[in-house]
Design an enzyme around this catalytic site. Sequence first.
Site, short mmCIF file in Angstrom:
data_model
loop_
_atom_site.label_atom_id
_atom_site.label_comp_id
_atom_site.label_asym_id
_atom_site.label_seq_id
_atom_site.Cartn_x
_atom_site.Cartn_y
_atom_site.Cartn_z
N TYR A 50 0.64 -1.29 -0.09
CA TYR A 50 -0.10 0.00 -0.12
C TYR A 50 0.92 1.41 0.12
O TYR A 50 0.50 2.22 -0.64
CB TYR A 50 -1.00 0.01 1.16
CG TYR A 50 -2.15 -0.82 1.05
CD1 TYR A 50 -3.04 -0.51 0.19
CD2 TYR A 50 -2.16 -2.44 1.44
CE1 TYR A 50 -4.28 -1.64 0.27
CE2 TYR A 50 -3.08 -3.17 1.31
CZ TYR A 50 -4.08 -2.78 0.57
OH TYR A 50 -5.14 -3.53 0.10
N GLU B 264 -2.74 -8.11 -2.80
CA GLU B 264 -3.44 -6.82 -2.59
C GLU B 264 -2.75 -5.69 -2.92
O GLU B 264 -1.56 -5.57 -2.74
CB GLU B 264 -3.76 -6.53 -0.90
CG GLU B 264 -5.05 -7.41 -0.52
CD GLU B 264 -5.32 -7.23 1.02
OE1 GLU B 264 -5.00 -6.05 1.37
OE2 GLU B 264 -5.74 -8.18 1.59
O1 IFM Z 1 -8.89 -3.81 3.85
C1 IFM Z 1 -7.78 -4.13 4.46
C2 IFM Z 1 -7.39 -5.74 4.12
O2 IFM Z 1 -8.40 -6.34 4.62
C3 IFM Z 1 -6.02 -6.06 4.42
N1 IFM Z 1 -5.06 -5.39 3.72
C4 IFM Z 1 -5.25 -4.01 3.74
C5 IFM Z 1 -6.62 -3.60 3.32
C6 IFM Z 1 -6.73 -1.99 3.37
O3 IFM Z 1 -6.67 -1.55 4.56
#
Ligand code: IFM
Length: 451
Positions: free
Chosen positions: A302, A359
């Site tokens: 992120y 992610e």
């Molecule tokens: O929404 C979360 C997810 O559940 C886990 N990783 C980070 C995302 C954003 O904060």
Amino acid sequence: MTGQDPLSRNAFPADFTWGVATSSYQIEGGTKEDGRGPSIWDTFSGTPGRVVDGDTGEVAVEHFHRYEEDVALMADLGVEAYRFSVAWPRVQPTGSGPVNVAGLDFYDRLVDALLARGITPWATLYHWDLPQPLEDAGGWPVRATAERFAEYAGHVAQELGDRVGHFITLNEPWCSAFLGYGSGRHAPGRSDPAEALAASHHLLLGHGLAVETIRAAAPTAQVGITLNLYPVDGAHDGHGVADAVRRVDGLANRWFLDPVLRGAYPKDVVEDVRHLSDLSFVHDGDLDVVSAPLDFLGVNYYTRHVVAPGAFPGTVDVDFQGRGMPTTAMGWEVDPDGLFDILTRVTRDYGDLPLVMTENGAAFDDVLVDGRVHDEQRVEFLRGHLDAGRRAVEAGVPLAGYFAWSLMDNFEWAEGYAKRFGLVHVDFRTQERTVKDSGRWYSEFLTGTPY
Ligand code: IFM
């Protein structure tokens, strides 16, 4: 996307996995249906003051009832893989003992619906919804929780392993341990550094034990773990900065990467935390279990951490600083180069294990106007991060997949429904789904045709 845009899926390996991700508590709702037991997130979000606006996952975005519609939406978008998580309290309402067949059936139906649409299921076994009775018995700071987790993982692999080819044991154990038992910002909301360290080890032990039970039940499945990783930079060259970088990198990254991929906790971090715990919960042989060979490493990215020594020199206090770069609605700086840096670093330091971006995404303050969400910032975020992924592939990183976080707006943990991460907008009152411009962009990127 224009004809001149160098970013195309063709820049990635032909067998690259392209998907979207969600997790059970964030989207399912139906928390009392078909025998599901309570989880720590039901308890935590039901406790006044824990979650923004008192929001809970009781209804969430009703995926439990709308999964067919959501699978159809993914198919329309041209998404090829779907990373979802299994709610442990649906499968074992108390966290141990016999399987609740009605609960596990939900995932059977979901997997069948995905396969019928040509979407490859990737199942995460733990995305933070620990059965409450296990927390009442001590939670992750207790060793038995790791054993219960492995049993549960084996049950799920036994049931789904004939159709699910990819299992992820844990999602972001750093968060489960340090937000759940350290800062108390996440469920179960405990604040004890020694317990957080014990939780981190038992999560990793549970991972290693689960690798065994999954492989026994589903021998051809690919198995991995997902870590949230951050490049860590110094805010300046001043005194103490390098040590702040070392310490933050140690706890955020190496505390998880080293035991899983090298079979040892980093010695410098062991020294850093010695005043908090003697780590006597690490038993002989544990690290052999924790470092069981994997088929891939899931990386969630992120942002980058930029740090300096805190206000109390000589202590472990660290100051996380901004650099004045654009931020998301979470306050996280948008830094695609950080993705390149972390992927290349993992490959350089830990070898050639395939990496999957399980992610990557951003929250912005989206507005729905006349049936459209013009979330240009999220489009730019995706474009920038995919390009960083492309550069990592070019630099030799064995990158094997990308899952955008998230398919749709959902329950963002302690932030409740106030932060929207979806490629698809959800009206939390009517549950209506509307594909945002970012979802349209991703669809065109994947399929080559406008959505
Ligand atoms: O929404 C979360 C997810 O559940 C886990 N990783 C980070 C995302 C954003 O904060």
